[in-house]
Design a protein around this motif. Structure first.
Motif, PDB file in Angstrom:
ATOM      1  N   UNK A  98       0.920  -1.342   0.106  1.00 12.90           N
ATOM      2  CA  UNK A  98       0.054   0.071  -0.001  1.00 12.90           C
ATOM      3  C   UNK A  98       1.005   1.136  -0.045  1.00 12.90           C
ATOM      4  N   UNK A 101      -0.314   4.591  -1.217  1.00  7.14           N
ATOM      5  CA  UNK A 101      -0.879   5.679  -0.752  1.00  7.14           C
ATOM      6  C   UNK A 101      -0.202   7.047  -0.077  1.00  7.14           C
ATOM      7  N   UNK A 102       0.873   6.674   0.317  1.00  7.56           N
ATOM      8  CA  UNK A 102       1.799   7.854   0.809  1.00  7.56           C
ATOM      9  C   UNK A 102       2.538   8.512  -0.065  1.00  7.56           C
ATOM     10  N   UNK A 103       2.630   7.985  -1.423  1.00  8.91           N
ATOM     11  CA  UNK A 103       3.516   8.666  -2.437  1.00  8.91           C
ATOM     12  C   UNK A 103       2.928   9.559  -3.521  1.00  8.91           C
ATOM     13  N   UNK A 104       1.597   9.557  -3.360  1.00  7.64           N
ATOM     14  CA  UNK A 104       0.944  10.539  -4.420  1.00  7.64           C
ATOM     15  C   UNK A 104       1.281   9.968  -5.797  1.00  7.64           C
ATOM     16  N   UNK A 116      11.838  11.048  -2.364  1.00  2.52           N
ATOM     17  CA  UNK A 116      10.778  10.482  -1.448  1.00  2.52           C
ATOM     18  C   UNK A 116      10.615   9.026  -1.414  1.00  2.52           C
TER      19      UNK A 116
ATOM     20  N   UNK C  60     -10.448   3.988   1.091  1.00  2.00           N
ATOM     21  CA  UNK C  60     -10.173   2.864   1.951  1.00  2.00           C
ATOM     22  C   UNK C  60      -8.802   3.120   2.683  1.00  2.00           C
ATOM     23  N   UNK C  61      -7.936   3.825   1.965  1.00  5.16           N
ATOM     24  CA  UNK C  61      -6.495   3.800   2.892  1.00  5.16           C
ATOM     25  C   UNK C  61      -6.544   4.852   3.699  1.00  5.16           C
ATOM     26  N   UNK C  64      -8.292   3.103   6.687  1.00  7.71           N
ATOM     27  CA  UNK C  64      -7.413   1.989   7.281  1.00  7.71           C
ATOM     28  C   UNK C  64      -6.312   2.625   8.174  1.00  7.71           C
ATOM     29  N   UNK C  65      -5.865   3.731   7.570  1.00  6.46           N
ATOM     30  CA  UNK C  65      -4.741   4.457   8.435  1.00  6.46           C
ATOM     31  C   UNK C  65      -5.283   4.856   9.861  1.00  6.46           C
ATOM     32  N   UNK C  98       4.805  15.091   0.203  1.00  5.20           N
ATOM     33  CA  UNK C  98       4.216  13.888   0.759  1.00  5.20           C
ATOM     34  C   UNK C  98       3.826  13.619   2.058  1.00  5.20           C
ATOM     35  N   UNK C 101       0.200  14.477   1.709  1.00  5.38           N
ATOM     36  CA  UNK C 101      -0.527  13.612   1.492  1.00  5.38           C
ATOM     37  C   UNK C 101      -0.864  12.857   2.877  1.00  5.38           C
ATOM     38  N   UNK C 102      -0.051  12.499   3.664  1.00  5.97           N
ATOM     39  CA  UNK C 102      -0.368  11.549   4.747  1.00  5.97           C
ATOM     40  C   UNK C 102      -1.159  12.321   5.926  1.00  5.97           C
ATOM     41  N   UNK C 105      -4.798  12.126   4.717  1.00  3.35           N
ATOM     42  CA  UNK C 105      -5.183  10.877   4.733  1.00  3.35           C
ATOM     43  C   UNK C 105      -5.623  10.550   6.217  1.00  3.35           C
TER      44      UNK C 105
END
Lengths: 534, 300, 449
Positions: A98, A101-104, A116, C60-61, C64-65, C98, C101-102, C105
């Protein structure tokens, strides 16, 4: 790219002296405390016991058996595997499944994004191996004592120092195994994630930095730094265009080895542009590079080059240059007798500024393969794991598992760059608001850090306590390793090779500096304690 | 026997357990002195908490004495090199449950610096000796029954062919058959000239195999001596015979009374060590500090 | 307690646990469709449409996180925000993105998070880069980020507005607007093969028209959920204002044909017929009354019961018109329909081009003609109010500045009387305008070839 590869050159003599002093002090403290303890529990005969034990310890050290150590190593290793330590791979696998998800965006890869990716892989690996090693090393011996299985070992000729060593090696080996598997997967993942046309972004550049940078201000006088254009980050300082302002680098030991295969000298820079007015935004700012030889009064200036902000900009200077019709050889004519090369950079555009720091201009040697740097970064993680193993195992000989784990984690946490630097600031009194008690008082009373404390004798006591605590912190600061020495991943994710002298060697030295005290401390603790769980 | 070499020498040994703050909590052992000779099978008896295991652990250096001293095979308890010639079976076999029988013996063999060939040979021999079924030798110890664990425990204690074997409750958890095997093993060790120190609260075991015993109660030595001598009551005579007719019994009683015997009883004999043990415990409760030591040589 | 056996104590604990669990279970009972409404929490959730699926696209991510972090989300987010700040300070843009993004989320439905980070990318990060295509890349990243925020938070009125604002204001009015507007139609990234970036401009439209769609969506949402950014009357004017922006931009780029006229016409219709007929609630005396910006006296009379009230309604309408600059844009739209007005614009544009090309004589003539044209129009009583607004005045004054500068440089004597002299004198007091005009003139000067 935008990180400062500080020179962490260790001074060998001072470092060793420092080490001797710290280890000596620690040994003294440990011995003193245990003697007091023995006297308290056994009365006068405690002194005799203390010296007997000390003698026994020394004799034991000369009777170490590699086979026994290896037996204990294997035991630790088997224990970890059979107790399902490798379940960590499940977490690892999930994270990588997964990771997107964090990478864009993965479609458009920029040099920045490669960074990154690499950071992600290396950070994930270190944060996954760390808890595994932490748990194994902190709970192994306490569990062995609790279940009394250690009784069957210490009633054999196994020396207790062998138990400590066996544990350390075994756990480190398992850590390395986990690390190696993750590193291989991570390597393939990075290579796969980056599209074929962007593979060239996976670099392992070998920079040669100037040993010093000097600034000249707009009037042509030597200056401490350039202009501050109002950045919070004071890393770069700026020089004004179309004035006498410039930055001067000095490169040492310049010779054939720094040239590329075609005999050219390659300079790479990561200057930053600052405009005092926008002007024609479609036209970049320009700089030029000047090689000078003050002894011969020679100077060679390149054509104006555009600043390519936040990217690598490569300027190639051929070995043979022509100045006013005469040909010169860079190595022969520009490198001084002391094997130094002087390089100046100035900005061409009027009223515009170019920002630079020492590490912003370097001679770029031929690149190495990406995997070379990558595996050096893995080595950095392995050394960190070794350090944690040693600290954890020796802590676990003294206290119970959970406490040892917390202790080790806190030591690791404090060793991280930001935390260690904060500790430095506290120790050297650079933090506003006073020490622990004083700042608690200020917090509770809603007092600003610069407000005067009320005139009250109680604060003398408060300050005294803070002073004591601060001195304790000073001690901690010298004992807790500085993880910045283990920053190999940072080099690699920034696209650089890991330098031997400023990263690998210091980290090896730091690690080895911990071997003796940790092993001895663990051994001593295991020896003076009754192996009964209470 | 009294002239032979002393293997274990305990002088005035005391152990006080302390709490976290270093305050005395329990006096587990109080001024124990005894000697054990080479070739002897010596039994330490006592109810739970009497200090048997503490004594063993002090001898092995697992615990440190509060007072007194210990010489074992001529060395101090803290000296690890003494372990070369000692075999120890802990109370419950505290082995590594994730290893199988071969791995266990191999591991302990390595601790004695034995070569691979030595370890292999010795392991096979020991596993046969303790009668561990071949099909279970490759299973991890966590799957073993208590009896099997005991057997592998004995095997690891003998891995180095020790001169001195210390067994803590060797028969606990064994079925009658296993019990028999264990006793045979101990007698076998004695036959080989090894010294055995065992502690137990199972009196029958001790009675069958021990040459000498010591009974501990509340950390103090209460009774010590040769088993046969201790059980011989000084003011009693026991007559044994095959089953007699009533007339014959009556006639014998008359003869005895004629010779001035009182309290004449004619019945089947009982397990007398149990009597001794219970009597000792009973007396200790009633008269603390009393001692009945027949074996003078051991007290200096 | 001390007299209890361990078993009794455990029993007491167990009972305690069960007792505490009952209200939790009762509160959080899930609903199973229509039949059972579920516990209080799920009733409230459906009442306020707070279910994940109600809020926007389910990610979903993100779920889930949040689940994996158990209760530690707050701490994790704190660390991330701290990192973000540091990465921004040390110009580690990719890492900053990045981290962003986190964060989203972990806080997918915290609108301010999307707003703040979108702004950060589009305005702060882009400004740190030097090359215009690089700057545009980051503006685009900001817009894309906000667009994703909208998709995750369909109920948010404000995020529609924020997205529209970046597309309208950052792309349309930045110093680099000329380039940005071109890039919006033809992205500099070779990956798009000369076309627009489909994520933010799928149909290849002008940025102001795309912004208008965002604002329209925002206005539609606003009917359901109030926003707290602008006064309602201003908020609802945003789609129509984009049309004016569009028409003005066309003129600025030298387009004076049918396209521009149609743009002005469209803008006028939208302004007067759609926006002008929006209903607002104004306070008339002690009571509220529905008003519209476009209201005839007849309509006012009907709305109000008494002549006194009619006066109050009139005043309210005036106040609203003033706030939204309604009358100016109305007049402007009508004026722009005049052929003289179009011609005047064209001549001033010609003057700028000629000046850039250093054809000073042509420039002076064109500027003079443009000034003459505007002089005439602005002096007409129905268009007098146009001088109240800055953009048009700046255009006129820039024309004068060019004309004036050519006289100054050539050393010719500046005529005593010239068209728009009154406007120059009037605006000389207004520093803001003069500063802008001078800035524009400086840029023009720098662009001379």
């Amino acid at each position: 790219m935008y990180f400062d590869p500080n020179e962490y050159l260790l001074n060998p003599i001072i470092s060793v002296l420092n080490w001797v002093v710290v280890v000596g002090c620690l040994t003294f403290v440990v011995l003193f405390v245990s003697m007091v303890n023995l006297i308290a529990t056994r009365g006068a005969s405690g002194v005799g016991v203390f010296f007997d034990e000390l003698g026994g310890m020394v004799t034991d050290l000369f009777q170490l058996s590699p086979r026994r150590i290896w037996a204990l190593t294997r035991l630790t290793y088997t224990e970890a595997i059979r107790r399902k330590a490798l379940a960590v791979f499940v977490v690892f696998g999930l994270l990588f499944m997964f990771a997107g998800w964090f990478m864009g965006d993965t479609k458009e890869i920029k040099p920045d994004q490669v960074k990154v990716y690499i950071s992600f892989v290396l950070t994930t690996i270190s944060w996954l191996t760390l808890p595994v090693v932490l748990i194994l090393c902190c709970f192994g011996i306490p569990e062995d004592i609790r279940l009394r299985s250690i009784h069957t070992v210490v009633t054999k000729p196994a020396r207790r120092v062998e138990i400590v060593l066996g544990r350390m090696i075994g756990i480190w080996l398992i850590g390395c195994l986990v690390l190696a598997v993750m590193a291989i997967v991570g390597h393939f993942w990075i290579v796969r994630q980056i599209p074929a046309e962007s593979q060239s972004l996976l670099t392992c550049r070998v920079p040669v930095y100037g040993t010093r940078i000097d600034f000249v201000d707009r009037e042509g006088n030597a200056a401490k730094s350039g202009v501050n254009v109002g950045d919070i980050w004071v890393f770069r300082s700026y020089i004004e265009g179309a004035t006498k302002a410039r930055a001067q680098w000095t490169f040492r030991n310049v010779g054939e080895s720094l040239l590329d295969s075609d005999g050219n000298l390659n300079f790479e820079n990561s200057f930053s542009a600052f405009r005092s007015y926008k002007g024609d935004m479609t036209r970049p700012l320009f700089y030029d590079i000047r090689l000078i030889n003050p002894e011969k009064n020679l100077a060679y200036t390149t054509d104006p080059q555009p600043v390519n902000e936040f990217r690598h900009k490569l300027d190639t200077i051929p070995r043979k240059v022509t100045i006013d019709g005469t040909q010169y050889d860079i190595l022969k004519d520009f490198v001084t007798d002391r094997k130094e090369l002087h390089v100046e950079v100035s900005c061409i555009d009027r009223e515009q500024y170019i920002g630079m720091a020492r590490s912003d201009l370097f001679i770029r040697m031929p690149d190495r393969q990406f995997w070379m740097g990558y595996w050096k970064a893995i080595l950095g993680i392995a050394l960190t794991l070794l350090l944690i193993t040693m600290i954890g195992v020796s802590a676990s000989t003294m206290v119970k598992g959970p406490i040892a784990a917390v202790l080790t984690f806190v030591i690791y946490f404090l060793s991280l760059k930001d935390n260690h630097q904060f500790m430095d600031q506290l120790v050297f009194g650079q933090v506003q608001g006073g020490g622990f008690l004083e700042s608690v008082y200020r917090l509770v009373m809603h007092m600003g850090p610069s407000q005067e404390l009320p005139a009250n004798p109680a604060f003398v006591v408060v300050k005294f306590f803070d002073w004591v605590l601060n001195n304790f912190l000073w001690l901690c600061r010298h004992v807790i390793p500085y993880s910045q020495y283990f920053n190999m991943p940072e080099f690699v994710s920034n696209g650089f090779d890991v330098p031997w002298d400023t990263s690998i060697l210091p980290s090896l030295l730091v690690t080895s500096a911990f071997i003796i005290p940790c092993v001895l401390m663990g051994y001593f603790a295991l020896r003076i304690r009754e192996l009964e769980s209470k | 026997m009294s002239q032979s070499e002393t293997v274990i020498e305990i002088r005035n040994l005391s152990k006080v357990y302390r709490d976290f703050w270093g305050r005395p909590k329990v006096r587990a052992l109080n001024a124990l002195s005894l000697d054990i000779k080479k070739g002897e099978v010596f039994g330490l008896l006592g109810p739970n908490g009497s200090g048997k295991t503490t004594t063993l652990k002090l001898l092995l250096g697992l615990l440190f004495p509060t007072e007194g001293e210990v010489k074992i095979l001529g060395k101090s308890a803290a000296d690890v090199s003494k372990n070369e010639r000692i075999g120890y079976l802990p109370e419950e076999s505290y082995l590594y449950r994730f290893l199988n029988a071969y791995e266990t013996l191999d591991f302990y063999g390595r601790l004695f610096d034995m070569t691979a060939a030595q370890r292999k040979e010795r392991s096979e021999k020991l596993l046969d000796l303790v009668k561990l079924a071949p099909q279970s030798r490759r299973r991890q110890l966590k799957e073993y029954s208590k009896g099997m664990t005991r057997r592998i425990g004995v095997a690891q204690a003998l891995i180095n062919d020790p001169d001195l074997v210390m067994l803590d409750e060797p028969t606990s958890g064994l079925d009658p058959l296993g019990n028999r095997d264990m006793k045979d093993l101990i007698l076998d060790l004695k036959a080989q000239g090894k010294t055995v120190l065992m502690c137990s609260h199972l009196l029958a075991d001790v009675q069958d195999v021990c040459d000498r015993i010591a009974i501990l109660y509340g950390g103090e030595l209460k009774v010590m001596g040769r088993v046969d001598e201790l059980l011989k009551a000084q003011d009693e005579t026991q007559i044994r015979s095959s089953k007699l007719s009533e007339a014959a019994e009556k006639e014998i009683q008359e003869v005895l009374q004629r010779h001035g015997a009182t309290n004449v009883k004619v019945d089947q004999p009982t397990a007398s060590l149990e009597d001794l043990f219970l009597k000792t415990v009973q007396e200790s409760r009633e008269r603390p500090g009393h001692r009945n030591v027949t074996d003078n040589q051991s007290v200096s | 307690m001390t007299n209890m056996t361990s078993q009794q104590r455990k029993l007491v604990y167990l009972i305690g646990i069960v007792v505490l669990l009952i209200p939790i279970i009762w509160l959080s009972l899930p609903s199973d469709g229509k039949d059972a409404p579920g516990g209080v929490l799920s009733q409230l959730r459906s009442k306020y449409e707070l279910g994940e699926a109600d809020l926007g696209d389910v990610d979903a991510s993100s779920a889930a996180m949040n689940f994996a972090l158990l209760g530690m989300r707050g701490m994790a987010v704190n660390v991330l925000w701290k990192d973000l700040d540091q990465q921004k300070d040390t110009k580690r843009w990719a890492e900053m993105q990045a981290t962003t993004e986190s964060i989203v989320r972990l806080q997918p439905h915290f609108e301010r998070v999307w707003d703040f980070n979108g702004w950060n990318l589009a305005y702060n990060t882009s400004a740190e880069w030097d090359a215009v295509p690089d700057r545009y890349y980051w503006v685009k990243q900001g817009a894309k980020f906000l667009k994703r925020g909208v998709e995750r938070n369909k109920r948010s009125t404000e995020l529609y507005y924020r997205t529209g604002k970046v597309v309208q204001h950052k792309i349309g009015y930045a110093d680099e607007a000329t380039d940005y507007r071109k890039f919006f139609l033809s992205d500099p990234d070779p990956a798009f093969k000369g076309g627009p970036d489909p994520v933010i401009n799928p149909d290849g439209k002008d940025n102001f028209l795309v912004a208008r769609e965002w604002f329209e969506a925002g206005c539609a949402r606003e009917l359901v959920r109030a926003q707290h950014i602008l006064d309602r009357s201003l908020f609802r004017s945003t789609p129509a204002r984009c049309l004016f922006d569009y028409a003005q931009a066309l003129q600025k780029e030298g387009k004076f044909g049918e396209e521009t006229r149609a743009a002005w016409d469209h803008a006028r219709k939208d302004w007067t017929e759609v926006y002008g007929h929006e209903t607002f609630h104004a306070l008339i005396g002690p009571e509220e009354s529905d008003i519209m910006l476009e209201m005839t006296d007849e309509e006012i009379k009907q709305q109000a019961g008494t002549p006194d009230d009619a006066l109050r309604v009139r005043r309210a309408v005036d106040a609203y018109q003033k706030m939204t600059n309604y009358r100016y844009w109305r007049t402007r739209a009508f004026a722009e329909a005049e052929p003289e007005m179009a011609e005047a614009h064209r001549r001033l544009f010609d003057a700028k081009q000629a000046y850039k090309a250093q054809e000073f004589e042509n420039a002076r003539t064109a500027a003079y003609e443009g000034m003459e044209g505007f002089d005439k129009i602005l002096k007409r009583p129905e268009y007098a109010s146009l001088t109240d607004e800055d953009v048009l005045c700046e255009e006129c004054l820039l024309g004068w500045k060019i004309w004036d500068d050519i006289y100054q440089v050539s050393g010719d004597k500046i005529p005593e009387e010239f068209p728009l002299k009154w406007l120059v004198q009037m605006k000389n007091e207004n520093q803001m305008i003069m500063l802008n005009v001078n800035k524009q003139f400086k840029r023009l000067f720098l662009e001379t070839k």
